[in-house]
Enzyme design. Structure first.
Site, PDB file in Angstrom:
ATOM      1  N   TYR A 146       0.758  -1.060   0.019  1.00  0.00           N
ATOM      2  CA  TYR A 146       0.124  -0.070   0.002  1.00  0.00           C
ATOM      3  C   TYR A 146       1.007   1.399  -0.034  1.00  0.00           C
ATOM      4  CZ  TYR A 146      -4.506  -2.115   0.960  1.00  0.00           C
ATOM      5  OH  TYR A 146      -5.654  -2.924   0.870  1.00  0.00           O
ATOM      6  N   LYS A 195       3.797 -15.142   2.962  1.00  0.00           N
ATOM      7  CA  LYS A 195       3.833 -16.033   1.849  1.00  0.00           C
ATOM      8  C   LYS A 195       5.498 -16.335   1.651  1.00  0.00           C
ATOM      9  CE  LYS A 195       2.701 -17.931  -2.065  1.00  0.00           C
ATOM     10  NZ  LYS A 195       1.864 -19.279  -2.074  1.00  0.00           N
TER      11      LYS A 195
HETATM   12  C1  IPM Z   1     -10.147  -1.400   3.824  1.00  0.00           C
HETATM   13  C2  IPM Z   1     -10.616  -0.893   2.612  1.00  0.00           C
HETATM   14  C3  IPM Z   1      -9.438  -0.170   2.250  1.00  0.00           C
HETATM   15  C4  IPM Z   1      -8.030  -1.010   2.210  1.00  0.00           C
HETATM   16  C5  IPM Z   1      -9.577   0.627   0.870  1.00  0.00           C
HETATM   17  C6  IPM Z   1     -10.957   1.490   0.895  1.00  0.00           C
HETATM   18  C7  IPM Z   1      -8.454   1.519   0.403  1.00  0.00           C
HETATM   19  O1  IPM Z   1     -10.536  -1.869   1.693  1.00  0.00           O
HETATM   20  O2  IPM Z   1     -10.196  -0.754   5.063  1.00  0.00           O
HETATM   21  O3  IPM Z   1     -10.206  -2.825   4.144  1.00  0.00           O
HETATM   22  O4  IPM Z   1      -7.739  -1.473   1.202  1.00  0.00           O
HETATM   23  O5  IPM Z   1      -7.360  -0.753   3.348  1.00  0.00           O
END
Ligand code: IPM
Ligand code: MG
Length: 367
Positions: A146, A195
């Site tokens: 992320y 993994k």
């Molecule tokens: C979550 C959601 C978010 C994530 C999105 C909206 C960016 O799916 O909080 O699980 O991927 O963390």
């Protein structure tokens, strides 16, 4: 006690479900003699519409100045909403990722519990549903894919997209410590999911988790590969107590875990840093297709408010009273449409979002 809460209702069903959670909190305040002070701020698509960006400094400051943040959901329909024509860093999700990072909310706790009253709604085989399950997914929230470097460029005449998965030892250690600490207060088992048969980041993850485990001899540690974990969750979910995992795996596994509780509308979450501050939100998204229809399930948000009372304010009895009220409404047969669809049998009353909130409010009592 005075509770200073910043609310981020957000987009889609967000405002409807946060309104129900506030109603429940107000009742708790009345019953237990507390004072709630809310400040509403924008984030996500509504912030793009108002200010051109999904997250403003004002929202970050409002969050920082509160004791805790209660959030609904952000984002819209990714194929039709104009928000998704913007460059990725200006889209609604960037707001959520931005606030998680800005507030250093590295630990995301997602408890998946099968209420006995919903075992009928659980899509698993009867034997698995009858055993029930009560797990807590401890998802790392500010690292990994992320937040790694990403770019798309042309190489040798074709487009190539790159996303990088980076973890530092210190990032793994602090989330592992959180997992072992909470396991101590539960059934003393951590299953760390990775993994490691393919990824370097997972091999480092395993090594650091094993080091941390040495300080917790009373907690058992097992490692599980993520593909196997996805399978075990639907085969035998009762084997899980604390599931410790990195950001992306946790995102995927927590959606899977929520579905086996009967509905994705049941799973709350707490995102914590190293202080008592936290951001509390349902694990599900903004469901733009059902927004404004008063049919969303507010329970995940209401249970997130209970987590807020427990983790940020140390108000365990008050949190229990919310969880108890949720158990009671389910026992009394109230079901929002998502739960109605999966509930087999008779004696259920289908209710909307507001009516579900009211039914929970009515069942808040001083325990
Ligand atoms: C979550 C959601 C978010 C994530 C999105 C909206 C960016 O799916 O909080 O699980 O991927 O963390
Ligand atoms: Mg998700």
């Amino acid at each position: 006690m005075k509770l200073n809460i910043t609310c981020i209702p957000g987009d889609g069903i967000g405002p409807e479900i946060v309104a129900q959670a506030k109603k429940v909190l107000d009742k708790v305040a009345e019953v237990y003699g507390h004072e709630m002070e809310y400040k509403d701020v924008l984030m996500g698509g509504c912030s793009i519409d108002a200010y051109g960006v999904p997250l403003t400094q004002e929202t970050i400051d409002a969050a920082k100045s509160a004791d805790a943040v209660l959030m609904g959901s952000i984002g819209g329909n990714t194929s039709t909403s104009p928000w998704y024509k913007l460059e990725p860093s200006k889209r609604p999700e960037a707001g959520l990722l931005g606030i998680r990072k800005a507030l250093n909310l590295f630990a995301n706790l997602r408890p998946a519990y099968l209420y006995p009253q919903l075992s009928e709604a659980c899509p698993l085989k009867e034997e698995a549903a009858a055993k029930g399950f009560d797990m807590l997914i401890m998802r790392e929230l500010t690292g990994g894919l992320y937040f790694g470097e990403r770019f798309t460029k042309e190489v040798d005449g074709e487009m190539v997209a790159t996303d990088t998965l980076v973890y530092k030892e210190s990032e793994i250690r602090r989330i592992a410590i959180k997992a072992f600490e909470v396991a101590r207060k539960r059934r003393k088992s951590v299953i760390s999911v990775d993994k490691a048969n393919v990824l370097d980041s997972s091999r480092l993850w395993r090594k650091v988790v094993e080091e941390v485990a040495k300080d917790y001899p009373d907690v058992t540690l097992e490692h599980m590969l993520v593909d196997n974990c996805a399978m075990q969750l639907v085969r035998e979910p009762s084997q899980f107590d604390v599931v410790l995992t990195e950001n992306m795996f946790g995102d995927i596994l927590s959606d899977e875990a929520s579905m086996i509780t009967g509905s994705i509308g049941m799973l709350p979450s707490a995102s914590l840093n190293d202080t008592s501050f936290g951001l509390y939100e349902p694990s599900h998204g903004s469901a733009p297709d059902i927004a404004g229809k008063d049919i969303a399930n507010p329970i995940a948000t209401i249970l997130s408010a209970a987590m807020m009372l427990r983790y940020s304010f140390n108000l365990d009895k008050e949190a229990d009273s919310i969880e108890n009220a949720v158990r009671k409404v389910l026992e009394d047969g109230f079901r929002t449409v998502d739960l109605m669809q999966t509930s087999k049998g008779e004696g259920f009353t289908q209710v909307g979002c507001k009516a579900m909130g009211d039914a929970i409010v009515e069942r808040i009592v001083n325990l």
